[in-house]
Design a protein around this motif. Sequence first.
Motif, PDB file in Angstrom:
ATOM      1  N   PRO A 135       1.007  -1.140  -0.024  1.00 27.80           N
ATOM      2  CA  PRO A 135      -0.180   0.002   0.026  1.00 27.80           C
ATOM      3  C   PRO A 135       0.752   1.149   0.078  1.00 27.80           C
ATOM      4  N   GLU A 136       0.144   2.419  -0.325  1.00 24.79           N
ATOM      5  CA  GLU A 136       0.911   3.485   0.137  1.00 24.79           C
ATOM      6  C   GLU A 136       1.489   3.782   1.454  1.00 24.79           C
ATOM      7  N   PRO A 137       2.756   4.377   1.593  1.00 23.63           N
ATOM      8  CA  PRO A 137       3.375   4.730   2.859  1.00 23.63           C
ATOM      9  C   PRO A 137       2.645   5.379   3.859  1.00 23.63           C
ATOM     10  N   VAL A 138       2.868   5.158   5.006  1.00 19.51           N
ATOM     11  CA  VAL A 138       2.140   5.582   6.253  1.00 19.51           C
ATOM     12  C   VAL A 138       2.873   7.313   6.311  1.00 19.51           C
ATOM     13  N   GLY A 139       1.968   8.105   6.634  1.00 17.06           N
ATOM     14  CA  GLY A 139       2.616   9.506   6.583  1.00 17.06           C
ATOM     15  C   GLY A 139       2.954   9.842   7.993  1.00 17.06           C
ATOM     16  N   VAL A 140       4.145  10.797   8.247  1.00 14.06           N
ATOM     17  CA  VAL A 140       4.343  11.188   9.638  1.00 14.06           C
ATOM     18  C   VAL A 140       3.377  12.028  10.266  1.00 14.06           C
ATOM     19  N   VAL A 141       3.070  11.617  11.407  1.00 15.41           N
ATOM     20  CA  VAL A 141       2.040  12.215  12.449  1.00 15.41           C
ATOM     21  C   VAL A 141       3.034  12.488  13.623  1.00 15.41           C
ATOM     22  N   GLU A 142       2.686  13.819  13.940  1.00 16.30           N
ATOM     23  CA  GLU A 142       3.217  14.517  15.010  1.00 16.30           C
ATOM     24  C   GLU A 142       2.502  14.098  16.407  1.00 16.30           C
ATOM     25  N   HIS A 143       1.307  14.210  16.501  1.00  7.58           N
ATOM     26  CA  HIS A 143       0.427  13.514  17.705  1.00  7.58           C
ATOM     27  C   HIS A 143      -0.625  12.603  17.269  1.00  7.58           C
ATOM     28  N   GLY A 144      -0.880  11.457  17.975  1.00  2.00           N
ATOM     29  CA  GLY A 144      -1.615  10.783  17.703  1.00  2.00           C
ATOM     30  C   GLY A 144      -1.340   9.483  16.507  1.00  2.00           C
ATOM     31  N   MET A 145      -2.267   8.925  15.982  1.00  4.62           N
ATOM     32  CA  MET A 145      -2.196   7.868  15.100  1.00  4.62           C
ATOM     33  C   MET A 145      -2.463   8.481  13.700  1.00  4.62           C
ATOM     34  N   PRO A 146      -1.980   7.800  12.657  1.00  2.00           N
ATOM     35  CA  PRO A 146      -2.293   8.382  11.302  1.00  2.00           C
ATOM     36  C   PRO A 146      -3.950   8.170  10.916  1.00  2.00           C
ATOM     37  N   ALA A 147      -4.143   9.013  10.151  1.00  2.00           N
ATOM     38  CA  ALA A 147      -5.661   9.249   9.910  1.00  2.00           C
ATOM     39  C   ALA A 147      -6.013   7.975   8.758  1.00  2.00           C
ATOM     40  N   GLY A 148      -7.218   7.841   8.805  1.00  2.00           N
ATOM     41  CA  GLY A 148      -7.766   6.669   7.903  1.00  2.00           C
ATOM     42  C   GLY A 148      -7.762   5.372   8.555  1.00  2.00           C
ATOM     43  N   ASN A 149      -8.166   4.317   7.566  1.00  2.00           N
ATOM     44  CA  ASN A 149      -8.421   2.962   8.178  1.00  2.00           C
ATOM     45  C   ASN A 149      -7.232   2.216   7.926  1.00  2.00           C
ATOM     46  N   VAL A 150      -6.389   2.333   9.245  1.00  2.00           N
ATOM     47  CA  VAL A 150      -5.002   1.449   9.322  1.00  2.00           C
ATOM     48  C   VAL A 150      -5.255   0.312  10.117  1.00  2.00           C
ATOM     49  N   ASP A 151      -4.652  -0.888   9.741  1.00  2.00           N
ATOM     50  CA  ASP A 151      -4.500  -1.969  10.670  1.00  2.00           C
ATOM     51  C   ASP A 151      -3.649  -1.876  11.560  1.00  2.00           C
ATOM     52  N   MET A 152      -3.616  -2.397  12.616  1.00  2.00           N
ATOM     53  CA  MET A 152      -2.749  -2.240  13.803  1.00  2.00           C
ATOM     54  C   MET A 152      -1.955  -3.645  14.402  1.00  2.00           C
ATOM     55  N   LEU A 153      -0.826  -3.452  14.759  1.00  2.00           N
ATOM     56  CA  LEU A 153      -0.366  -4.786  15.183  1.00  2.00           C
ATOM     57  C   LEU A 153      -0.899  -5.227  16.629  1.00  2.00           C
ATOM     58  N   PRO A 154      -0.678  -6.579  16.930  1.00  2.17           N
ATOM     59  CA  PRO A 154      -1.476  -6.985  18.065  1.00  2.17           C
ATOM     60  C   PRO A 154      -1.030  -6.179  19.454  1.00  2.17           C
ATOM     61  N   VAL A 155      -1.992  -6.172  20.202  1.00  2.00           N
ATOM     62  CA  VAL A 155      -1.672  -5.331  21.416  1.00  2.00           C
ATOM     63  C   VAL A 155      -1.124  -6.186  22.664  1.00  2.00           C
ATOM     64  N   SER A 156      -1.451  -7.791  22.515  1.00  2.00           N
ATOM     65  CA  SER A 156      -1.140  -8.528  23.311  1.00  2.00           C
ATOM     66  C   SER A 156      -0.523  -9.755  22.862  1.00  2.00           C
ATOM     67  N   LEU A 157       0.260 -10.468  23.484  1.00  2.00           N
ATOM     68  CA  LEU A 157       0.653 -11.879  23.191  1.00  2.00           C
ATOM     69  C   LEU A 157      -0.608 -12.808  22.703  1.00  2.00           C
ATOM     70  N   GLY A 158      -1.576 -12.619  23.460  1.00  2.00           N
ATOM     71  CA  GLY A 158      -2.755 -13.614  23.109  1.00  2.00           C
ATOM     72  C   GLY A 158      -3.464 -13.283  21.887  1.00  2.00           C
ATOM     73  N   GLU A 159      -3.465 -11.986  21.292  1.00  4.80           N
ATOM     74  CA  GLU A 159      -4.004 -11.539  20.032  1.00  4.80           C
ATOM     75  C   GLU A 159      -3.136 -12.077  19.018  1.00  4.80           C
ATOM     76  N   ALA A 160      -1.677 -12.052  19.389  1.00  7.37           N
ATOM     77  CA  ALA A 160      -0.516 -12.559  18.219  1.00  7.37           C
ATOM     78  C   ALA A 160      -0.870 -13.903  18.220  1.00  7.37           C
ATOM     79  N   LEU A 161      -1.105 -14.883  19.379  1.00  7.56           N
ATOM     80  CA  LEU A 161      -1.068 -16.254  19.084  1.00  7.56           C
ATOM     81  C   LEU A 161      -2.564 -16.678  18.476  1.00  7.56           C
ATOM     82  N   THR A 162      -3.445 -15.849  18.526  1.00  7.13           N
ATOM     83  CA  THR A 162      -4.665 -16.104  17.620  1.00  7.13           C
ATOM     84  C   THR A 162      -4.331 -16.192  16.081  1.00  7.13           C
ATOM     85  N   GLU A 163      -3.720 -15.146  15.796  1.00  5.68           N
ATOM     86  CA  GLU A 163      -3.316 -15.001  14.601  1.00  5.68           C
ATOM     87  C   GLU A 163      -2.495 -16.080  14.050  1.00  5.68           C
TER      88      GLU A 163
END
Length: 209
Positions: A135-163
């Motif tokens: 996809p197109e690269p992620v733009g630099v954001v000074e505060h907060g998260m990039p705008a738009g519908n972006v997928d996120m990395l797991p926030v816990s080991l349990g979430e990663a293990l499900t994947e």
Amino acid sequence: MLFRSLHQTLRSSDGADVFSDPIDEYGLSATARAFIAGQLSHARAACAVLAPQVNSYKRLGRGFDAPSVIGWSQRASQAMIRVPRPGLPGRSTDGRERPIRVELRCADPSCNPYLAIAVALGAGLDGIRQGLSAPEPVGVVEHGMPAGNVDMLPVSLGEALTELAWDGVVRDTLGSQVHDRLLTASEQEWQTYKSQVTEWEFGRAFDAS
């Protein structure tokens, strides 16, 4: 071996930089974009190998100079893959021009480097085999998260293990025996962690006075 990112390059048998395309805006060839796309598509499952401990996900949390977005960029610290700008001066140790480098930034110092490198390559090569496009690269954001519908990395080991449990490419890269043992051991660690009551939780629930 301790690291928090994997620096990846790819050369052909004659020494040519397969990731490089000087005409491209970011210096990336179609092969490089497919390699990046493969790693992005398997990122959530790969995290169980690249970030294998419960505490690994405190580093990948929001607000740190560490990746949280499944995307790539030249500068954005939130992106899990960084591609440094092409054309940097100097040569590599073998005397050749510096190749295009793809940095996978979600690896944790606690990971097994052999499994981590295998999974990173397996995911990237799957992208090349399938002819995926990044996809197109992620733009630099000074505060907060990039705008738009972006997928996120797991926030816990349990979430990663499900994947990890359903990702066939990561399973085949590890081999079924290693995959199954890793999944079982990590799930036991996750269940043990979930059953603990921490001092922070105790302090929040009870008034020590």
